[in-house]
Scaffold this motif. Structure first.
Motif, short mmCIF file in Angstrom:
data_model
loop_
_atom_site.label_atom_id
_atom_site.label_comp_id
_atom_site.label_asym_id
_atom_site.label_seq_id
_atom_site.Cartn_x
_atom_site.Cartn_y
_atom_site.Cartn_z
N GLY A 88 -3.03 5.65 8.83
CA GLY A 88 -2.28 7.07 10.03
C GLY A 88 -0.98 6.14 10.42
N ARG A 89 -0.60 4.97 9.88
CA ARG A 89 1.02 4.48 11.15
C ARG A 89 1.65 4.29 10.14
N THR A 90 1.56 4.38 8.80
CA THR A 90 2.81 4.60 7.85
C THR A 90 3.68 5.18 8.61
N ALA A 99 9.00 7.88 5.86
CA ALA A 99 9.59 7.35 4.34
C ALA A 99 9.28 6.48 3.63
N HIS A 100 8.58 5.77 4.70
CA HIS A 100 8.11 4.19 4.10
C HIS A 100 7.74 5.05 2.84
N ALA A 101 6.62 5.61 3.07
CA ALA A 101 5.28 6.39 2.03
C ALA A 101 6.22 7.04 1.02
N ALA A 102 6.76 7.31 1.24
CA ALA A 102 7.93 8.23 0.11
C ALA A 102 8.84 7.49 -1.05
#
Length: 54
Positions: A25-27, A30-33
């Motif tokens: 939930g903290r990610t 843009a990083h997950a993408a």
């Protein structure tokens, strides 16, 4: 260049790195993408929403 990377290169080993976010939930979105994108050479930076990141 780090000593580890130099030693690998001197011995014909090609080292790469991959962006692996935690995906909780903290990610940041843009990083997950960029999760799952192909690995890149160790001496290159990642590009996340136009920003270069080591």
């Amino acid at each position: 260049m780090s000593l580890r990377l130099k030693a690998a290169n001197d011995n014909g080993v090609v080292m790469k790195k991959r962006w692996v976010p935690v995906q909780d939930g903290r990610t940041l979105d843009a990083h997950a993408a960029i999760a799952g994108t192909p690995a890149i050479p160790m001496d290159q930076d990642f590009t996340v929403i136009g920003e270069r990141m080591a």
